[in-house]
Design an enzyme around this catalytic site. Sequence first.
Site, PDB file in Angstrom:
ATOM      1  N   ASP A  64      65.658  38.136  30.627  1.00 29.55           N
ATOM      2  CA  ASP A  64      65.321  36.714  30.491  1.00 29.55           C
ATOM      3  C   ASP A  64      66.415  35.970  31.240  1.00 29.55           C
ATOM      4  O   ASP A  64      67.583  36.010  30.845  1.00 29.55           O
ATOM      5  CB  ASP A  64      65.303  36.333  28.999  1.00 29.55           C
ATOM      6  CG  ASP A  64      64.938  34.867  28.800  1.00 29.55           C
ATOM      7  OD1 ASP A  64      65.084  34.062  29.737  1.00 29.55           O
ATOM      8  OD2 ASP A  64      64.504  34.526  27.685  1.00 29.55           O
ATOM      9  N   VAL A  65      66.057  35.282  32.321  1.00 29.18           N
ATOM     10  CA  VAL A  65      67.083  34.668  33.175  1.00 29.18           C
ATOM     11  C   VAL A  65      67.743  33.456  32.522  1.00 29.18           C
ATOM     12  O   VAL A  65      68.658  32.878  33.093  1.00 29.18           O
ATOM     13  CB  VAL A  65      66.545  34.304  34.581  1.00 29.18           C
ATOM     14  CG1 VAL A  65      66.010  35.528  35.301  1.00 29.18           C
ATOM     15  CG2 VAL A  65      65.513  33.190  34.508  1.00 29.18           C
ATOM     16  N   TYR A 155      53.063  18.148  40.055  1.00 30.65           N
ATOM     17  CA  TYR A 155      54.158  19.136  40.170  1.00 30.65           C
ATOM     18  C   TYR A 155      55.398  18.656  39.410  1.00 30.65           C
ATOM     19  O   TYR A 155      56.187  19.462  38.911  1.00 30.65           O
ATOM     20  CB  TYR A 155      54.466  19.433  41.636  1.00 30.65           C
ATOM     21  CG  TYR A 155      55.068  20.812  41.834  1.00 30.65           C
ATOM     22  CD1 TYR A 155      54.391  21.954  41.438  1.00 30.65           C
ATOM     23  CD2 TYR A 155      56.323  20.966  42.419  1.00 30.65           C
ATOM     24  CE1 TYR A 155      54.943  23.216  41.616  1.00 30.65           C
ATOM     25  CE2 TYR A 155      56.879  22.225  42.607  1.00 30.65           C
ATOM     26  CZ  TYR A 155      56.182  23.338  42.199  1.00 30.65           C
ATOM     27  OH  TYR A 155      56.737  24.587  42.372  1.00 30.65           O
ATOM     28  N   LYS A 162      62.692  22.518  42.089  1.00 37.91           N
ATOM     29  CA  LYS A 162      62.641  23.188  43.403  1.00 37.91           C
ATOM     30  C   LYS A 162      63.586  22.498  44.398  1.00 37.91           C
ATOM     31  O   LYS A 162      64.151  23.158  45.272  1.00 37.91           O
ATOM     32  CB  LYS A 162      61.208  23.207  43.949  1.00 37.91           C
ATOM     33  CG  LYS A 162      60.242  24.094  43.173  1.00 37.91           C
ATOM     34  CD  LYS A 162      60.636  25.552  43.171  1.00 37.91           C
ATOM     35  CE  LYS A 162      59.529  26.438  42.608  1.00 37.91           C
ATOM     36  NZ  LYS A 162      59.999  27.806  42.294  1.00 37.91           N
ATOM     37  N   ALA A 195      51.671  31.561  36.909  1.00 37.31           N
ATOM     38  CA  ALA A 195      52.495  30.348  36.883  1.00 37.31           C
ATOM     39  C   ALA A 195      51.701  29.154  37.432  1.00 37.31           C
ATOM     40  O   ALA A 195      51.797  28.043  36.899  1.00 37.31           O
ATOM     41  CB  ALA A 195      53.769  30.546  37.697  1.00 37.31           C
TER      42      ALA A 195
END
Length: 255
Positions: A64-65, A155, A162, A195
């Site tokens: 899990d990052v 988004y 991002k 995703a």
Amino acid sequence: MGLMDGKRGIIFGVANDKSIAWGIAQQLHAAGAEIAFTYLNEALEKRVRPLAESLGANVILPCDVASDDEIADVFKELERQWGTIDFVVHAVAFANREDLKNPFTQTSREGFALAMDISAYSLVAMTRCAVPLMSAGGSIVTMSYLGAMLAVPGYNVMGVAKAALESSVRYLAAELGERNIRVNAVSAGPIKTLAASGVGNFKEKLHIMEERSPLRRTVNQEEVGKASLYLLSDLSSGVTGEVHYVDGGFNISAG
Ligand code: NAD
């Protein structure tokens, strides 16, 4: 001779056979790379393990990052098994579904921090752990989207994450260039994945791409995989800190 013969590395972000990370894995494997994989949780392990094993992988680890310890454990295990690595693929992102549906002004403090943590900071944390294993240089690639540069409807907070990710690519590349470690992003056009199902107006994004991109079609996992192979291989030895668009030219076109 394959482009990636003798090269070893790790891919974060395979969830199933529709994942962009899986498209990248297939290209790297076909070019001769040896690949380690991570999976987020036990439910996903059931999907990821058979896929990874089908490419001959025997290093398949949980991560899990959101956890620095779990990221560190992954790289410790790679060091134990392989000593060094040549590449890392970061194809991980997350935002709360409501933060992609609601107006951007409604983004909660927690939702904003979560999207940034999983989708942008994790690249920095991973790179920090990867650098000591890249004693002979290396290449790191992450996945971005046009919403980093433009306000793309639906988004929202992921676009902000991002943008942070793309900026992190530049700062990491600037710091690590002297070690011959290159860091780049692929900015992919919309592709139907797990995703992507959380992104608002996703079907519309596919239609707009078909109508307005210079190539007049969407792109697929294989095409992102081929561009990533270029960035992860010595073919791109002079390239770092770049955002490489794989979107049929959509980003340069006014339609
Ligand atoms: P996907 O759902 O297949 O992959 C997303 C991955 O992120 C999954 O493997 C998931 O397990 C992982 N993940 C989420 N939270 C995590 C956590 N806390 N720890 C570890 N892993 C976690 O979807 P995808 O579309 O293949 O996404 C891969 C990357 O490509 C993402 O960065 C995404 O933003 C980016 N991208 C996707 C598109 C698209 O249209 N699909 C376009 C441009 C960029």
